[in-house]
Design a protein around this motif. Structure first.
Motif: not given
Length: 247
Positions: A38, A127, A129, A150, A152, A185-189, A193, A195
């Motif tokens: 998180e 977020e 990830a 970051i 995108q 790798h973002t899962e929520y957010g 995206r 990082h």
């Protein structure tokens, strides 16, 4: 004759394998590890940064008694001032739910950490990830500075841009221009995206390595391929707090 052709067509169709879409093809490498991270960002009110960090340093043990703090940093360059960024590790979503419930009942944490700090925070974001499957969370060789980049990416997920992105990251790692800590790798957010957390001995060593990599044809070729899938990029220089596990 028409009935014969129709029957033959059906027979051939029945003997042909039915096309199947694999999850690994549709979404990229499968995420088997339930561990996630998180990312929490606190934007503090002007002039409250030092007070917040002192409070956090004094009372962070109430929070880390419940779950693991990976690292905590203040933003030096590349974003809004008076910002604190920290990463928390959880085994799975059930683990996080259990931690949040325990925190809600922890009076010491509520009274000494949460309530005093809430008055200092202007805005907070989070977020969820995962580490990408080809990367492990690393530790730096000694104290230094960190860079959070970051990316995108274009819609389509790792199945579209994953291989090219991995080659671009590995080009920097393999040539020693910077120390990789983790790729998430973002899962929520915001979806698609990525990082990337880097470590450098100092801001000057980071600048020197970056300039050298820009002139290295091996890096240029790898990055040029990945850029085809890039929408935007933001770089932030982070300074670890005195109580951050990652220094």
């Amino acid at each position: 004759m028409l009935c014969l052709r129709s029957g033959l067509t059906r027979a051939l169709a029945a003997r042909m394998p039915t096309p199947q879409v694999c999850a690994s093809f549709a979404t990229g490498p499968r995420q088997y590890d339930g561990t996630f991270y998180e990312f929490r960002t606190y934007c503090l009110k002007p002039s409250k940064m030092n007070e917040f960090l002192e409070n956090m340093k004094k009372n962070i043990h109430f929070r880390t008694a419940h779950s693991e703090l990976v690292g905590c940093w203040s933003v030096e360059f590349g974003g809004r001032m008076n910002k604190v960024f920290h990463i928390w590790k959880y085994d799975n979503f059930a683990h996080r739910t259990k931690v949040r419930k325990a925190l809600a009942k922890d009076k010491e944490w509520q009274e000494q950490f949460l309530i005093p700090n809430l008055a200092l925070i202007d805005k907070q974001e989070n977020e969820i990830a995962y580490l990408v499957p080809w990367c492990k969370l690393e530790k730096p060789p000694k104290e230094g500075v960190y860079e959070l980049v970051i990316f995108q990416m274009k819609p389509g997920g790792p199945a579209l841009w994953g291989d090219a992105f991995q080659r671009a990251i590995n080009a920097h790692v393999n040539l020693g221009y910077s120390k990789l800590i983790g790729v998430f790798h973002t899962e929520y957010g915001a979806l698609n995206r990525v990082h990337v957390l880097w470590w450098n001995e100092s801001a000057d060593s980071r600048a020197a390595g970056r300039h050298q990599s820009h002139e290295d044809p091996r890096v240029v070729v790898a990055v040029r391929e990945s850029v085809n899938y890039l929408v935007s990029q933001q770089n932030t220089l982070l300074i670890p707090t005195s109580f951050s596990p990652l220094k």
